[in-house]
Design a protein around this motif. Structure first.
Motif, PDB file in Angstrom:
ATOM      1  N   SER A  80       0.811  -1.230   0.000  1.00  0.00           N
ATOM      2  CA  SER A  80       0.000   0.000   0.000  1.00  0.00           C
ATOM      3  C   SER A  80       0.836   1.268   0.000  1.00  0.00           C
ATOM      4  O   SER A  80       0.548   2.212   0.740  1.00  0.00           O
ATOM      5  CB  SER A  80      -0.970  -0.005   1.199  1.00  0.00           C
ATOM      6  OG  SER A  80      -1.757  -1.169   1.210  1.00  0.00           O
ATOM      7  N   GLY A  81       1.847   1.325  -0.843  1.00  0.00           N
ATOM      8  CA  GLY A  81       2.665   2.516  -0.957  1.00  0.00           C
ATOM      9  C   GLY A  81       2.152   3.473  -2.016  1.00  0.00           C
ATOM     10  O   GLY A  81       1.316   3.121  -2.858  1.00  0.00           O
ATOM     11  N   THR A 121       7.714  -7.615  -4.088  1.00  0.00           N
ATOM     12  CA  THR A 121       6.296  -7.940  -4.035  1.00  0.00           C
ATOM     13  C   THR A 121       5.557  -6.676  -3.646  1.00  0.00           C
ATOM     14  O   THR A 121       5.869  -6.070  -2.612  1.00  0.00           O
ATOM     15  CB  THR A 121       5.996  -9.058  -3.026  1.00  0.00           C
ATOM     16  OG1 THR A 121       6.599 -10.276  -3.473  1.00  0.00           O
ATOM     17  CG2 THR A 121       4.487  -9.275  -2.892  1.00  0.00           C
ATOM     18  N   LEU A 122       4.603  -6.260  -4.464  1.00  0.00           N
ATOM     19  CA  LEU A 122       3.790  -5.077  -4.197  1.00  0.00           C
ATOM     20  C   LEU A 122       2.366  -5.538  -3.904  1.00  0.00           C
ATOM     21  O   LEU A 122       1.704  -6.138  -4.767  1.00  0.00           O
ATOM     22  CB  LEU A 122       3.806  -4.129  -5.393  1.00  0.00           C
ATOM     23  CG  LEU A 122       5.184  -3.672  -5.882  1.00  0.00           C
ATOM     24  CD1 LEU A 122       5.027  -2.712  -7.060  1.00  0.00           C
ATOM     25  CD2 LEU A 122       5.980  -3.007  -4.757  1.00  0.00           C
ATOM     26  N   ALA A 123       1.912  -5.252  -2.700  1.00  0.00           N
ATOM     27  CA  ALA A 123       0.597  -5.694  -2.253  1.00  0.00           C
ATOM     28  C   ALA A 123      -0.291  -4.498  -1.964  1.00  0.00           C
ATOM     29  O   ALA A 123       0.184  -3.448  -1.520  1.00  0.00           O
ATOM     30  CB  ALA A 123       0.731  -6.571  -1.001  1.00  0.00           C
ATOM     31  N   TRP A 124      -1.584  -4.650  -2.227  1.00  0.00           N
ATOM     32  CA  TRP A 124      -2.562  -3.628  -1.842  1.00  0.00           C
ATOM     33  C   TRP A 124      -3.959  -4.227  -1.831  1.00  0.00           C
ATOM     34  O   TRP A 124      -4.195  -5.322  -2.355  1.00  0.00           O
ATOM     35  CB  TRP A 124      -2.501  -2.427  -2.779  1.00  0.00           C
ATOM     36  CG  TRP A 124      -2.875  -2.676  -4.208  1.00  0.00           C
ATOM     37  CD1 TRP A 124      -4.128  -2.615  -4.771  1.00  0.00           C
ATOM     38  CD2 TRP A 124      -1.993  -3.025  -5.280  1.00  0.00           C
ATOM     39  NE1 TRP A 124      -4.077  -2.891  -6.109  1.00  0.00           N
ATOM     40  CE2 TRP A 124      -2.773  -3.139  -6.456  1.00  0.00           C
ATOM     41  CE3 TRP A 124      -0.611  -3.232  -5.375  1.00  0.00           C
ATOM     42  CZ2 TRP A 124      -2.235  -3.480  -7.687  1.00  0.00           C
ATOM     43  CZ3 TRP A 124      -0.073  -3.571  -6.603  1.00  0.00           C
ATOM     44  CH2 TRP A 124      -0.874  -3.689  -7.741  1.00  0.00           C
ATOM     45  N   GLY A 125      -4.881  -3.523  -1.198  1.00  0.00           N
ATOM     46  CA  GLY A 125      -6.269  -3.958  -1.143  1.00  0.00           C
ATOM     47  C   GLY A 125      -7.075  -3.384  -2.291  1.00  0.00           C
ATOM     48  O   GLY A 125      -6.866  -2.231  -2.696  1.00  0.00           O
ATOM     49  N   SER A 126      -8.017  -4.151  -2.799  1.00  0.00           N
ATOM     50  CA  SER A 126      -8.821  -3.679  -3.932  1.00  0.00           C
ATOM     51  C   SER A 126      -9.698  -2.498  -3.566  1.00  0.00           C
ATOM     52  O   SER A 126     -10.090  -1.714  -4.442  1.00  0.00           O
ATOM     53  CB  SER A 126      -9.703  -4.818  -4.455  1.00  0.00           C
ATOM     54  OG  SER A 126     -10.676  -5.202  -3.483  1.00  0.00           O
ATOM     55  N   THR A 178       6.232  -9.001  -8.244  1.00  0.00           N
ATOM     56  CA  THR A 178       4.962  -9.713  -8.161  1.00  0.00           C
ATOM     57  C   THR A 178       3.919  -8.778  -7.583  1.00  0.00           C
ATOM     58  O   THR A 178       4.185  -8.074  -6.610  1.00  0.00           O
ATOM     59  CB  THR A 178       5.088 -10.955  -7.261  1.00  0.00           C
ATOM     60  OG1 THR A 178       6.073 -11.835  -7.796  1.00  0.00           O
ATOM     61  CG2 THR A 178       3.761 -11.686  -7.137  1.00  0.00           C
ATOM     62  N   GLU A 179       2.745  -8.747  -8.178  1.00  0.00           N
ATOM     63  CA  GLU A 179       1.629  -7.970  -7.644  1.00  0.00           C
ATOM     64  C   GLU A 179       0.724  -8.889  -6.831  1.00  0.00           C
ATOM     65  O   GLU A 179       0.443 -10.017  -7.231  1.00  0.00           O
ATOM     66  CB  GLU A 179       0.831  -7.333  -8.781  1.00  0.00           C
ATOM     67  CG  GLU A 179       1.610  -6.319  -9.581  1.00  0.00           C
ATOM     68  CD  GLU A 179       0.851  -5.834 -10.793  1.00  0.00           C
ATOM     69  OE1 GLU A 179      -0.272  -5.322 -10.629  1.00  0.00           O
ATOM     70  OE2 GLU A 179       1.379  -5.981 -11.913  1.00  0.00           O
ATOM     71  N   MET A 180       0.258  -8.394  -5.695  1.00  0.00           N
ATOM     72  CA  MET A 180      -0.590  -9.172  -4.802  1.00  0.00           C
ATOM     73  C   MET A 180      -1.764  -8.290  -4.371  1.00  0.00           C
ATOM     74  O   MET A 180      -1.589  -7.368  -3.580  1.00  0.00           O
ATOM     75  CB  MET A 180       0.232  -9.636  -3.585  1.00  0.00           C
ATOM     76  CG  MET A 180      -0.477 -10.593  -2.665  1.00  0.00           C
ATOM     77  SD  MET A 180       0.632 -11.165  -1.338  1.00  0.00           S
ATOM     78  CE  MET A 180       1.778 -12.192  -2.263  1.00  0.00           C
ATOM     79  N   ILE A 181      -2.936  -8.545  -4.924  1.00  0.00           N
ATOM     80  CA  ILE A 181      -4.118  -7.716  -4.673  1.00  0.00           C
ATOM     81  C   ILE A 181      -5.076  -8.490  -3.780  1.00  0.00           C
ATOM     82  O   ILE A 181      -5.420  -9.646  -4.071  1.00  0.00           O
ATOM     83  CB  ILE A 181      -4.793  -7.317  -5.993  1.00  0.00           C
ATOM     84  CG1 ILE A 181      -3.796  -6.616  -6.905  1.00  0.00           C
ATOM     85  CG2 ILE A 181      -5.998  -6.417  -5.726  1.00  0.00           C
ATOM     86  CD1 ILE A 181      -4.282  -6.401  -8.315  1.00  0.00           C
ATOM     87  N   PHE A 182      -5.523  -7.843  -2.706  1.00  0.00           N
ATOM     88  CA  PHE A 182      -6.402  -8.469  -1.726  1.00  0.00           C
ATOM     89  C   PHE A 182      -7.820  -7.941  -1.908  1.00  0.00           C
ATOM     90  O   PHE A 182      -8.125  -6.788  -1.581  1.00  0.00           O
ATOM     91  CB  PHE A 182      -5.891  -8.204  -0.311  1.00  0.00           C
ATOM     92  CG  PHE A 182      -4.613  -8.937  -0.002  1.00  0.00           C
ATOM     93  CD1 PHE A 182      -4.649 -10.188   0.595  1.00  0.00           C
ATOM     94  CD2 PHE A 182      -3.385  -8.401  -0.350  1.00  0.00           C
ATOM     95  CE1 PHE A 182      -3.470 -10.888   0.856  1.00  0.00           C
ATOM     96  CE2 PHE A 182      -2.205  -9.084  -0.087  1.00  0.00           C
ATOM     97  CZ  PHE A 182      -2.256 -10.334   0.522  1.00  0.00           C
ATOM     98  N   ALA A 183      -8.679  -8.804  -2.434  1.00  0.00           N
ATOM     99  CA  ALA A 183     -10.052  -8.404  -2.746  1.00  0.00           C
ATOM    100  C   ALA A 183     -10.811  -8.047  -1.472  1.00  0.00           C
ATOM    101  O   ALA A 183     -10.783  -8.797  -0.485  1.00  0.00           O
ATOM    102  CB  ALA A 183     -10.771  -9.532  -3.484  1.00  0.00           C
ATOM    103  N   GLY A 184     -11.472  -6.867  -1.501  1.00  0.00           N
ATOM    104  CA  GLY A 184     -12.317  -6.452  -0.395  1.00  0.00           C
ATOM    105  C   GLY A 184     -11.601  -5.756   0.738  1.00  0.00           C
ATOM    106  O   GLY A 184     -12.253  -5.278   1.674  1.00  0.00           O
ATOM    107  N   ASP A 185     -10.269  -5.659   0.670  1.00  0.00           N
ATOM    108  CA  ASP A 185      -9.525  -5.013   1.746  1.00  0.00           C
ATOM    109  C   ASP A 185      -9.289  -3.541   1.438  1.00  0.00           C
ATOM    110  O   ASP A 185      -9.051  -3.155   0.291  1.00  0.00           O
ATOM    111  CB  ASP A 185      -8.183  -5.699   1.977  1.00  0.00           C
ATOM    112  CG  ASP A 185      -8.281  -6.879   2.921  1.00  0.00           C
ATOM    113  OD1 ASP A 185      -8.944  -6.741   3.964  1.00  0.00           O
ATOM    114  OD2 ASP A 185      -7.706  -7.935   2.604  1.00  0.00           O
TER     115      ASP A 185
END
Length: 277
Positions: free
Chosen positions: A173-174, A211-216, A241-248
């Motif tokens: 979440s940057g 790894t880049l993560a964030w919430g949808s 790698t992209e990591m998307i968290f649905a609903g977060d």
């Protein structure tokens, strides 16, 4: 209670304040070695969370993490709730503070981050850690910090941090394309025009996989910033790698990392060469 040990900060907004309180409540009962100094300033402190000694034979891998808070708020104590699944797998978790914008420029914030990283490299073996098995990460402002530490090669080298020191960057979440230093409340502490400031303006080289993560359900600019930064890294040949968290949203995506079943946690363990729990 951890909350009694930290310096009070002004309110942010209702959602952020609720998140901060939840972080502290979930972290309060988790054992740590608190407030280890990596510099002379009060903010230059980190907390160590250690696995059982029997799990550290031969040196435990290390995950160093920086909290969020928009560079104006936040505490290392917000992140202790992340430790249990990492400790159970045999890793050491390090949560580091840094000076905020009330006393530092954006460049000085990253000086602090590099100082914390160098402390880990030089001292973690004394606590059962293996400095050659190091992954770094962060949430929100902390994600920017972790990514910039890896990509700002001249500053990293000047701080005595080898190119191959960081195995992976786990950034969540940057706002990687934003020049945060330009928004500093003190104009005298803003970077000069043309001086790199946004994370994406730093080009490495870096040996770290990202790894880049964030919430949808995060508000702007975070989802687009993650996708755009991933594209930029790929164009440079950087593993990402992209990591998307649905609903977060911006807060629930981080709070979910207290679970061993969380995909981000599993990816951290994989980067540390540890088997999933």
């Amino acid at each position: 209670m951890i909350s009694a040990d930290i310096t009070p900060q002004t309110p942010i907004n209702p959602a952020a304040d609720a998140y901060a309180l939840t972080c502290l409540e979930r972290s309060a009962s988790i054992f740590r070695i608190p407030d280890i100094a990596f510099g002379p300033r009060p903010a230059q402190r980190l907390d160590l969370y250690l696995p059982e000694a029997g799990d550290r034979l031969g040196g435990a891998p290390v995950f160093l993490f920086w909290h969020g808070g928009g560079y104006t708020h936040g505490h290392k104590e917000w992140c202790g709730f992340m430790a249990p699944p990492l400790l159970a797998a045999g890793a050491i978790f390090v949560s580091a503070n840094y000076r905020l914008f009330d006393e530092a420029s954006n460049a000085e914030v990253h000086d602090d981050a590099r100082a914390a990283l160098r402390w880990v490299l030089e001292n973690i073996a004394d606590h059962g850690g293996d400095p050659s098995r190091l992954v770094i990460g962060g949430h929100s402002a902390g994600a920017n910090i972790a990514a910039r530490v890896a990509l700002d090669a001249p500053a990293r080298r000047a701080a005595g941090i080898p190119d191959a020191a960081i195995r992976a960057v786990m950034a969540m979440s940057g706002s990687y394309l934003a020049r945060r230093g330009d928004t500093h409340p003190d104009p005298a502490r803003r970077p000069a025009p043309g001086v790199p400031d946004a994370v994406a303006e730093f080009t490495g080289p870096s040996s770290a996989a990202f790894t880049l993560a964030w919430g949808s359900d995060e508000r702007a600019p975070f989802p687009q910033a993650g996708a755009d930064f991933a594209r930029i890294l790929r164009e440079r040949g950087q593993p990402v790698t992209e990591m998307i968290f649905a609903g977060d949203d911006h807060f629930s995506v981080h709070l979910a990392t207290g679970s061993a079943r969380n995909r981000y946690v599993q990816a951290v363990l994989q980067a540390l060469d540890l088997a999933p729990i």
